[in-house]
Design a protein around this motif. Structure first.
Motif, PDB file in Angstrom:
ATOM      1  N   LYS A   1       0.910  -1.116   0.246  1.00 26.04           N
ATOM      2  CA  LYS A   1       0.045   0.122   0.174  1.00 26.04           C
ATOM      3  C   LYS A   1       0.963   1.104  -0.056  1.00 26.04           C
ATOM      4  O   LYS A   1       2.109   1.422   0.313  1.00 26.04           O
ATOM      5  CB  LYS A   1      -0.964   0.081   1.022  1.00 26.04           C
ATOM      6  CG  LYS A   1      -0.481   0.441   2.497  1.00 26.04           C
ATOM      7  CD  LYS A   1      -1.448   0.099   3.644  1.00 26.04           C
ATOM      8  CE  LYS A   1      -1.967   1.748   4.229  1.00 26.04           C
ATOM      9  NZ  LYS A   1      -2.642   1.682   5.261  1.00 26.04           N
TER      10      LYS A   1
ATOM     11  N   TRP B   1      -4.357   3.558  -1.317  1.00 25.04           N
ATOM     12  CA  TRP B   1      -4.468   2.692  -2.015  1.00 25.04           C
ATOM     13  C   TRP B   1      -3.526   1.581  -2.141  1.00 25.04           C
ATOM     14  O   TRP B   1      -2.556   1.645  -1.448  1.00 25.04           O
ATOM     15  CB  TRP B   1      -4.257   3.194  -3.866  1.00 25.04           C
ATOM     16  CG  TRP B   1      -3.021   3.943  -3.952  1.00 25.04           C
ATOM     17  CD1 TRP B   1      -2.563   5.160  -3.807  1.00 25.04           C
ATOM     18  CD2 TRP B   1      -1.781   3.288  -4.191  1.00 25.04           C
ATOM     19  NE1 TRP B   1      -1.189   5.366  -3.826  1.00 25.04           N
ATOM     20  CE2 TRP B   1      -0.678   4.255  -4.424  1.00 25.04           C
ATOM     21  CE3 TRP B   1      -1.409   1.982  -4.424  1.00 25.04           C
ATOM     22  CZ2 TRP B   1       0.518   3.944  -4.754  1.00 25.04           C
ATOM     23  CZ3 TRP B   1      -0.051   1.724  -4.946  1.00 25.04           C
ATOM     24  CH2 TRP B   1       0.959   2.660  -4.941  1.00 25.04           C
TER      25      TRP B   1
ATOM     26  N   TYR C   1      -1.702  -2.125  -4.100  1.00 27.06           N
ATOM     27  CA  TYR C   1      -1.373  -2.781  -5.332  1.00 27.06           C
ATOM     28  C   TYR C   1      -0.988  -4.229  -5.070  1.00 27.06           C
ATOM     29  O   TYR C   1      -0.278  -4.665  -4.118  1.00 27.06           O
ATOM     30  CB  TYR C   1      -0.347  -2.073  -5.918  1.00 27.06           C
ATOM     31  CG  TYR C   1       0.282  -2.612  -7.302  1.00 27.06           C
ATOM     32  CD1 TYR C   1      -0.389  -2.595  -8.493  1.00 27.06           C
ATOM     33  CD2 TYR C   1       1.667  -3.254  -7.363  1.00 27.06           C
ATOM     34  CE1 TYR C   1       0.241  -3.190  -9.576  1.00 27.06           C
ATOM     35  CE2 TYR C   1       1.960  -4.066  -8.179  1.00 27.06           C
ATOM     36  CZ  TYR C   1       1.205  -3.757  -9.607  1.00 27.06           C
ATOM     37  OH  TYR C   1       1.784  -4.451 -10.693  1.00 27.06           O
TER      38      TYR C   1
ATOM     39  N   ILE D   1      -4.106  -2.506  -9.137  1.00 27.03           N
ATOM     40  CA  ILE D   1      -4.838  -1.718  -7.981  1.00 27.03           C
ATOM     41  C   ILE D   1      -5.855  -2.528  -7.205  1.00 27.03           C
ATOM     42  O   ILE D   1      -6.752  -2.887  -7.848  1.00 27.03           O
ATOM     43  CB  ILE D   1      -5.222  -0.222  -8.217  1.00 27.03           C
ATOM     44  CG1 ILE D   1      -4.026   0.541  -9.147  1.00 27.03           C
ATOM     45  CG2 ILE D   1      -5.687   0.348  -6.914  1.00 27.03           C
ATOM     46  CD1 ILE D   1      -2.546   0.876  -8.164  1.00 27.03           C
TER      47      ILE D   1
END
Length: 86
Positions: free
Chosen positions: A67, A75, A77, A84
């Motif tokens: 993150k 967000w 990944y 994402i």
């Protein structure tokens, strides 16, 4: 149809081990942005940084989800799914 990440079971929400890139802090180097490993708490520099320690950590450990460790960013990944994660 958007496929869902199947690696969220690896997310442990660990505390960060450092306030900066672990390896860059040890070597005295700098970074652009920071990423937090959601499995173990490793803090590494992003792929825009010359050392790319977050990606190197993934390739060494196979911990799939990171993150953003940047203030104001929220967000995640997944390296394995290359997407994402919501």
């Amino acid at each position: 149809m958007t496929r869902q990440c199947s690696h969220l079971d690896h997310v442990q929400r660990p505390a960060p081990k450092t306030n900066g890139c672990e390896e860059c802090l040890k070597s005295g180097d700098s970074w652009v942005h920071l990423r937090l490993c959601e499995t173990c708490g490793h803090v590494g520099c992003c792929d825009s940084s010359k050392n790319k320690h977050a990606s190197r950590h993934f390739h060494t450990t196979n911990h799939p989800v990171i993150k953003s460790f940047q203030p104001g960013e929220n967000w995640r990944y997944c390296y394995l799914d290359d997407q994402i994660v919501e």
